[in-house]
Design a protein around this motif. Structure first.
Motif, PDB file in Angstrom:
ATOM      1  N   UNK A 151      39.177 -53.296  18.698  1.00  0.00           N
ATOM      2  CA  UNK A 151      39.486 -54.448  19.542  1.00  0.00           C
ATOM      3  C   UNK A 151      40.861 -54.273  20.173  1.00  0.00           C
ATOM      4  N   UNK A 152      40.916 -54.432  21.479  1.00  0.00           N
ATOM      5  CA  UNK A 152      42.180 -54.368  22.196  1.00  0.00           C
ATOM      6  C   UNK A 152      42.714 -55.784  22.406  1.00  0.00           C
ATOM      7  N   UNK A 153      43.994 -55.868  22.710  1.00  0.00           N
ATOM      8  CA  UNK A 153      44.587 -57.162  23.022  1.00  0.00           C
ATOM      9  C   UNK A 153      45.153 -57.913  21.834  1.00  0.00           C
ATOM     10  N   UNK A 154      45.093 -57.305  20.653  1.00  0.00           N
ATOM     11  CA  UNK A 154      45.678 -57.904  19.457  1.00  0.00           C
ATOM     12  C   UNK A 154      46.921 -57.123  19.053  1.00  0.00           C
ATOM     13  N   UNK A 197      34.793 -61.818  13.365  1.00  0.00           N
ATOM     14  CA  UNK A 197      34.950 -60.956  12.195  1.00  0.00           C
ATOM     15  C   UNK A 197      35.911 -59.844  12.597  1.00  0.00           C
ATOM     16  N   UNK A 198      37.115 -59.879  12.083  1.00  0.00           N
ATOM     17  CA  UNK A 198      38.115 -58.903  12.502  1.00  0.00           C
ATOM     18  C   UNK A 198      38.794 -58.287  11.284  1.00  0.00           C
ATOM     19  N   UNK A 199      38.988 -56.967  11.371  1.00  0.00           N
ATOM     20  CA  UNK A 199      39.601 -56.209  10.275  1.00  0.00           C
ATOM     21  C   UNK A 199      40.755 -55.384  10.830  1.00  0.00           C
ATOM     22  N   UNK A 200      41.641 -54.951   9.940  1.00  0.00           N
ATOM     23  CA  UNK A 200      42.770 -54.139  10.372  1.00  0.00           C
ATOM     24  C   UNK A 200      43.067 -53.022   9.393  1.00  0.00           C
ATOM     25  N   UNK A 201      43.623 -51.931   9.927  1.00  0.00           N
ATOM     26  CA  UNK A 201      44.014 -50.822   9.050  1.00  0.00           C
ATOM     27  C   UNK A 201      45.533 -50.730   8.970  1.00  0.00           C
ATOM     28  N   UNK A 202      46.024 -49.793   8.193  1.00  0.00           N
ATOM     29  CA  UNK A 202      47.463 -49.668   7.969  1.00  0.00           C
ATOM     30  C   UNK A 202      48.214 -49.189   9.205  1.00  0.00           C
ATOM     31  N   UNK A 203      47.491 -48.625  10.167  1.00  0.00           N
ATOM     32  CA  UNK A 203      48.129 -48.123  11.384  1.00  0.00           C
ATOM     33  C   UNK A 203      48.293 -49.200  12.448  1.00  0.00           C
ATOM     34  N   UNK A 204      47.800 -50.390  12.163  1.00  0.00           N
ATOM     35  CA  UNK A 204      47.931 -51.475  13.134  1.00  0.00           C
ATOM     36  C   UNK A 204      46.786 -51.562  14.120  1.00  0.00           C
ATOM     37  N   UNK A 205      45.662 -50.927  13.800  1.00  0.00           N
ATOM     38  CA  UNK A 205      44.486 -51.023  14.657  1.00  0.00           C
ATOM     39  C   UNK A 205      43.615 -52.196  14.214  1.00  0.00           C
ATOM     40  N   UNK A 206      42.903 -52.796  15.162  1.00  0.00           N
ATOM     41  CA  UNK A 206      42.055 -53.953  14.886  1.00  0.00           C
ATOM     42  C   UNK A 206      40.610 -53.622  15.251  1.00  0.00           C
ATOM     43  N   UNK A 207      39.692 -54.090  14.430  1.00  0.00           N
ATOM     44  CA  UNK A 207      38.273 -53.766  14.610  1.00  0.00           C
ATOM     45  C   UNK A 207      37.394 -54.998  14.451  1.00  0.00           C
ATOM     46  N   UNK A 208      36.300 -55.027  15.194  1.00  0.00           N
ATOM     47  CA  UNK A 208      35.263 -56.028  14.958  1.00  0.00           C
ATOM     48  C   UNK A 208      34.504 -55.554  13.722  1.00  0.00           C
ATOM     49  N   UNK A 209      34.503 -56.362  12.670  1.00  0.00           N
ATOM     50  CA  UNK A 209      34.065 -55.885  11.353  1.00  0.00           C
ATOM     51  C   UNK A 209      32.610 -55.468  11.293  1.00  0.00           C
ATOM     52  N   UNK A 210      31.729 -56.183  12.013  1.00  0.00           N
ATOM     53  CA  UNK A 210      30.301 -55.893  11.893  1.00  0.00           C
ATOM     54  C   UNK A 210      29.869 -54.680  12.705  1.00  0.00           C
ATOM     55  N   UNK A 211      30.572 -54.423  13.834  1.00  0.00           N
ATOM     56  CA  UNK A 211      30.194 -53.290  14.691  1.00  0.00           C
ATOM     57  C   UNK A 211      31.118 -52.096  14.517  1.00  0.00           C
ATOM     58  N   UNK A 212      32.276 -52.313  13.893  1.00  0.00           N
ATOM     59  CA  UNK A 212      33.315 -51.282  13.713  1.00  0.00           C
ATOM     60  C   UNK A 212      33.964 -50.875  15.037  1.00  0.00           C
ATOM     61  N   UNK A 213      33.727 -51.659  16.088  1.00  0.00           N
ATOM     62  CA  UNK A 213      34.334 -51.353  17.389  1.00  0.00           C
ATOM     63  C   UNK A 213      35.808 -51.763  17.393  1.00  0.00           C
TER      64      UNK A 213
END
Length: 261
Positions: A252-255, A234-250
């Motif tokens: 994610x690096x490496x993307x 489950x992965x989400x992204x914002x307009x700044x180019x950051x990536x997050x695990x959707x369920x934990x909001x943590x």
């Protein structure tokens, strides 16, 4: 009619034997009881009560399977409706709960070779494929990325954009990729590209197989009839180019963003 009677005998013959034995016992001891104090407990009234009670308990026991079967079949129908309702809403916890109920039914041997098991496989397959449903043009887009970056098409994954989940968390997009256990075989040096569509725009981002394998242990997984394990990214992204695990909001690096074609 004969078939119904045959089914009745097949189901209730033990009860017939039990009640026949009770009646025969009564017939044998009844004459003796009349000349003793046993007539208090061995009487026609007690016999009738005993026969009715035994029949009620036996009937409840043998019909319990049928009741549970119908209840579980209805539950699968409800899960199908729940899945359809939440499809696209990004409420992963609801879908995960549905999967747990399905897995509990899969473990019950008594439902093997029944319609319920067939229907269970159907619902399970729908849940497995919910994040992999592709529009006709998606196959073409995936092929373009596969050709451009010279990677096997299986390493170009697509997910629909769960807009309600993205908007609720003030994100640009939210996705759900199902990755089967075999996907991670010999993936260390492999580039993996993920695609989704936001409005009319294709969003592409990537990571390495090595990074994905390191993150694998943090992904929720489920057992599948088709695959040994299926991992849910489950992965989400914002307009700044950051990536997050959707369920934990943590975060994610490496993307990183992939140049769109």
């Amino acid at each position: 009619m004969m078939k119904s009677f045959g089914d009745f005998l097949k189901k209730y013959w033990p009860l017939i034997l039990i009640e026949f034995a009770i009646v025969m016992f009564y017939v044998k001891v009844s004459p003796v009881s009349e000349t003793s104090n046993l007539n208090i407990i061995i009487s026609p009234e007690i016999l009738a009560t005993l026969l009715v009670g035994v029949a009620a308990v036996y009937s409840w026991t043998v019909n319990r399977y049928d009741r549970e079967y119908e209840q579980n079949l209805q539950m699968l129908k409800d899960i199908d409706e729940i899945n359809s309702y939440y499809d696209g809403k990004g409420d992963y916890s609801i879908k995960d709960s549905c999967r747990k109920h399905i897995q509990e039914l899969e473990e019950k041997e008594c439902y093997r070779n029944t319609f319920l098991n067939t229907y269970l496989l159907y619902i399970d397959e729908k849940l497995d494929n919910v994040s992999n449903v592709e529009l006709p043009k998606i196959a073409t887009i995936k092929q373009k990325y596969s050709n451009k970056y010279k990677i096997d098409k299986k390493y170009v994954r697509y997910s629909k954009n769960y807009t309600e989940s993205a908007e609720k968390n003030n994100l640009e997009w939210a996705t759900w990729y199902s990755l089967e256990e075999s996907f991670f075989d010999n993936i260390d040096t492999q580039k993996v590209i993920f695609l989704t569509i936001v409005g009319e725009k294709v969003v592409a981002f990537e990571t390495t197989g090595e990074n994905l394998k390191q993150l694998k242990s943090t992904f929720p997984y489920r057992n599948s009839k088709k695959h040994k394990k299926v991992y849910d990214l489950y992965i989400s992204g914002d307009e700044k180019g950051n990536y997050y695990e959707s369920t934990t909001k943590n975060k994610l690096d490496g993307f990183k963003k992939t140049k769109t074609i």
